[in-house]
Design a protein around this motif. Structure first.
Motif: not given
Length: 118
Positions: A38-40, A85-87, A111-118, A14-19
């Motif tokens: 996006r779809q969770a 980024l947020k969870p 699709g490409t998976q994005v996972t944000v951990s707290s 969390a707080g990070g960045s992705l492009k």
């Protein structure tokens, strides 16, 4: 047939960045209306951001001020810069495109998976 290929997903705290990147197999990105969705798990697909052939953008309220959608015509690629980024941003992210005269975006990537951990 237009083929879209996404890349750039991954795991981040969390707080990070992705492009995220999306390349188009036919034509040039400047021609297309394009978007990121996006779809969770267990949730419906939602729109994240869109950009038209003139560069006009729209954003979901949940990502305004944190995400930026843009096209790089030289690299013929659509990008989604995601900051702070947020969870709850965890999801499969999809790129979509079509001619701007179309009522819907009919070409989709895998699709490409994005996972944000707290």
């Amino acid at each position: 047939q237009v083929r879209l290929v996404e890349s750039g997903g991954g795991s981040v705290q969390a707080g990070g960045s992705l492009k995220l990147s999306c390349t188009v197999s036919m034509g040039v990105v400047s021609w297309y209306c394009m978007g990121w969705f996006r779809q969770a798990p267990g949730k419906e697909r939602e729109g994240v951001a869109t950009i038209d052939s003139g560069g006009v953008t729209t954003y979901a309220d949940s990502v305004k001020g944190r995400f930026t959608i843009y096209k790089d015509n030289f690299e013929n690629t659509l990008y989604l810069q995601m900051n702070s980024l947020k969870p709850e941003d965890t999801a499969m992210y999809y790129c979509a495109a079509d001619g701007c005269g179309s009522a819907t975006l009919n070409y989709w990537g895998q699709g490409t998976q994005v996972t944000v951990s707290s």
